[in-house]
Scaffold this motif. Structure first.
Motif, PDB file in Angstrom:
ATOM      1  N   LEU A 145     -22.932  17.871  69.160  1.00  0.00           N
ATOM      2  CA  LEU A 145     -22.080  17.831  70.352  1.00  0.00           C
ATOM      3  C   LEU A 145     -21.460  16.456  70.564  1.00  0.00           C
ATOM      4  CD1 LEU A 145     -24.292  19.921  72.821  1.00  0.00           C
ATOM      5  CD2 LEU A 145     -22.256  20.670  71.571  1.00  0.00           C
ATOM      6  N   SER A 152     -18.506  15.685  67.616  1.00  0.00           N
ATOM      7  CA  SER A 152     -17.523  16.716  67.300  1.00  0.00           C
ATOM      8  C   SER A 152     -16.489  16.780  68.411  1.00  0.00           C
ATOM      9  CB  SER A 152     -18.191  18.090  67.162  1.00  0.00           C
ATOM     10  OG  SER A 152     -19.229  18.068  66.222  1.00  0.00           O
ATOM     11  N   LEU A 161     -16.689  16.941  61.416  1.00  0.00           N
ATOM     12  CA  LEU A 161     -16.204  18.320  61.491  1.00  0.00           C
ATOM     13  C   LEU A 161     -14.744  18.519  61.081  1.00  0.00           C
ATOM     14  CD1 LEU A 161     -17.040  21.192  62.137  1.00  0.00           C
ATOM     15  CD2 LEU A 161     -16.539  20.742  64.556  1.00  0.00           C
ATOM     16  N   ASN A 218     -11.499  26.729  65.578  1.00  0.00           N
ATOM     17  CA  ASN A 218     -12.770  26.333  66.180  1.00  0.00           C
ATOM     18  C   ASN A 218     -13.920  26.958  65.400  1.00  0.00           C
ATOM     19  OD1 ASN A 218     -13.052  29.014  67.025  1.00  0.00           O
ATOM     20  ND2 ASN A 218     -12.321  28.589  69.090  1.00  0.00           N
ATOM     21  N   VAL A 245     -22.674  26.629  70.069  1.00  0.00           N
ATOM     22  CA  VAL A 245     -23.793  26.281  69.203  1.00  0.00           C
ATOM     23  C   VAL A 245     -24.851  27.357  69.413  1.00  0.00           C
ATOM     24  CG1 VAL A 245     -25.593  24.600  68.658  1.00  0.00           C
ATOM     25  CG2 VAL A 245     -23.311  23.808  69.331  1.00  0.00           C
ATOM     26  N   SER A 251     -18.282  28.222  65.302  1.00  0.00           N
ATOM     27  CA  SER A 251     -19.611  28.465  65.853  1.00  0.00           C
ATOM     28  C   SER A 251     -20.615  27.756  64.948  1.00  0.00           C
ATOM     29  CB  SER A 251     -19.927  29.966  65.897  1.00  0.00           C
ATOM     30  OG  SER A 251     -19.061  30.652  66.765  1.00  0.00           O
ATOM     31  N   ILE A 252     -21.395  26.854  65.524  1.00  0.00           N
ATOM     32  CA  ILE A 252     -22.427  26.147  64.765  1.00  0.00           C
ATOM     33  C   ILE A 252     -23.711  26.965  64.861  1.00  0.00           C
ATOM     34  CG2 ILE A 252     -23.669  23.983  64.445  1.00  0.00           C
ATOM     35  CD1 ILE A 252     -20.718  23.559  64.185  1.00  0.00           C
ATOM     36  N   ILE A 255     -15.531  23.007  68.962  1.00  0.00           N
ATOM     37  CA  ILE A 255     -16.833  23.669  69.045  1.00  0.00           C
ATOM     38  C   ILE A 255     -16.709  24.882  69.967  1.00  0.00           C
ATOM     39  CG2 ILE A 255     -19.247  23.472  69.716  1.00  0.00           C
ATOM     40  CD1 ILE A 255     -18.718  21.822  67.329  1.00  0.00           C
ATOM     41  N   LYS A 273     -22.486  25.009  76.065  1.00  0.00           N
ATOM     42  CA  LYS A 273     -21.999  25.611  74.821  1.00  0.00           C
ATOM     43  C   LYS A 273     -23.133  26.108  73.926  1.00  0.00           C
ATOM     44  CE  LYS A 273     -17.414  23.637  74.269  1.00  0.00           C
ATOM     45  NZ  LYS A 273     -16.461  23.028  73.323  1.00  0.00           N
TER      46      LYS A 273
END
Length: 493
Positions: free
Chosen positions: A170, A173, A248, A147, A181, A149-150, A178, A206
């Motif tokens: 969002l 993806s 992604l 996974n 963010v 972290s954006i 995710i 998120k």
């Protein structure tokens, strides 16, 4: 008797057929799948959904085991693709917004460097065209991917452009990929980026917001986000982007294969005027630099494409703004140099460290993200007005940053009266970059018929009506060559 014999013969025939056919059911299924998968009867329908003779078919989502023993699956969200394909309206499918003269007023660009009026009239959830290579639609990626972290740093970003970035990430993806963010606010002073942004993001669980306590610049702001990240991978994006379909998984798949890979999507262009979405000129190209360390895009050698332009390829350096990296590997590399200011140069630092430490730098054609390239950069510079430097008056009657022996390829640029003064690539065509140093010690811009003015309190440098009595328009230089100035100003009177 004949009737019994007939029945026995029928039964024997069925038994023989069953003995011959059943052991080959698996082979037939495999043959059928391969034939249908490659059959010309399968065509692409609306939204990229395969069709057979006009009937929608949902592609197989179950994982498949490859020759290497890895389980891979199709990560496409076909329902979301279908919904996007059905959308219509301003800017939908990434089409240009029809501009009027009113839409092009300078005020629309002043705070963001792109037309915020047009951005505000386009949906925050707008659809974009799937412009990937056709092979990308058939690719499978690891069933279990890390996974991420954006991290999205921003400073005084427009409301609609920032939210469109978040929504596109969002919406396009897989949710399980995710982790979070993280929006990192680099000391913005716009009201819409304070309480209103906090209230809006409450509905997106998120998303969380971090804020610097003073203006830090892009690199230290990114580092703040990276230090707070919990995901296995860190993905950096700019605050005016739009993620494309299935962007992604192709990035994370390469990192899952080699944790020391830094991977970059193809960066598409979102027009700063009309927000049309399209590829860059030449599309997929490698990152490079010249002897003066200016970033270049160069063609990909044929030996790297392997006759398939959808395959990942190595690149000497990244463009800098959009990439994914294993979080632990990023810190093993030492992250970024904290002395870097604003933006520029950081892509070389991280790229060189990756290659020197046994890593790989790759561009991934099946991952695409649109990016707005600003008309000009509207940033305030930490530490003071950016004019406190060494300047050279060029023979093209422009003003370049640096001494005569080491001038850079950026020039003073202004687009109109009351517009900010920015640094932009020197084009040598005069126009917006044509300047005069007048006898009243003002820097005059013939195109806008105005002079450079400054506001030390707000740290702004902008164009204003020329007035020799205004102290903020008087520019004195410690070292000047009067002969060069006289030549430079030969037409100023």
């Amino acid at each position: 008797m004949r009737r019994k014999e007939k029945r026995l013969l029928q039964f024997a025939g069925l038994l023989i057929a069953a003995l011959l056919f059943l052991p080959n059911v698996g082979l037939w299924s495999l043959y059928r799948d391969r034939v249908f998968e490659n059959s010309p009867e399968i065509v692409e329908g609306p939204g990229g959904i395969p069709q057979i003779q006009g009937v929608n078919v949902r592609p197989q989502k179950d994982a498949q085991v490859g020759r290497d023993g890895m389980r891979r699956k199709d990560w496409h969200d076909y329902e979301a693709i279908r919904r996007d394909a059905a959308r219509s309206g301003n800017g939908e499918q990434g089409k240009p917004f029809p501009l009027t003269d009113t839409d092009r007023v300078d005020q629309a660009y002043r705070e963001n460097g792109f037309n915020i009026y047009v951005s505000d009239r386009i949906s925050l959830n707008r659809s974009v065209a799937d412009i990937r290579h056709p092979n990308c639609k058939q690719k499978l990626y690891g069933e279990k991917l890390p996974n991420t972290s954006i991290i999205i740093p921003f400073h005084n970003e427009g409301w609609s452009s920032l939210l469109r970035t978040v929504h596109s990430v969002l919406n396009r993806s897989p949710p399980e990929l995710i982790a979070e963010v993280i929006l990192v606010d680099d000391f913005s002073d716009k009201e819409h980026l304070k309480g209103s942004l906090e209230e809006y993001m409450v509905r997106l669980p998120k998303v969380r917001i971090l804020r610097t306590k003073k203006r830090e610049g892009l690199i230290r702001t990114r580092l703040l986000g990276a230090a707070a990240a919990n995901g296995e991978v860190i993905t950096f994006l700019d605050s005016h982007c739009e993620a494309n379909i299935n962007w992604l998984p192709p990035l994370l798949d390469r990192i899952a294969d080699n944790r020391k890979s830094i991977v970059c999507p193809m960066i598409d262009v979102i027009d700063h005027d009309n927000f049309g979405y399209e590829t860059q000129a030449g599309d997929a190209m490698r990152g490079a630099f010249d002897w003066e360390m200016y970033y270049k895009r160069i063609p990909i050698p044929s030996e790297l494409t392997k006759d398939d332009s959808s395959e990942p390829f190595e690149s000497p350096v990244m463009a800098g703004g959009l990439f994914a990296v294993d979080r632990k590997w990023f810190w093993e590399l030492g992250g970024y140099d904290t002395g870097l200011e604003i933006w520029g140069g950081e892509q070389y630092e991280i790229s060189f460290k990756v290659w020197m430490c046994g890593g790989r730098m790759e561009d991934i054609p099946c991952s695409r993200v649109g990016h707005i390239y600003r008309k000009y950069v509207p940033y305030k510079v930490p530490g003071g007005v950016s004019l406190a430097r060494v300047f050279t008056f060029g023979w093209r009657e422009d003003i370049r940053v640096g001494g005569p022996m080491h001038t850079k390829k950026v020039c003073f640029d202004a687009i109109s009266h009351n517009s900010p003064v920015t640094l932009y690539d020197c084009h040598g065509l005069k126009g917006n970059q044509l300047w005069r140093y007048r006898k009243d010690k003002s820097l005059y811009h013939p195109i806008s018929n105005s002079c450079i003015d400054s506001n030390p309190t707000e740290r702004k440098v902008f164009m204003n009506t020329c007035d020799p009595s205004v102290p903020s328009q008087q520019w004195l230089f410690e070292k000047t060559n009067t002969t060069i100035l006289e030549t430079f100003n030969r037409n100023s009177n």
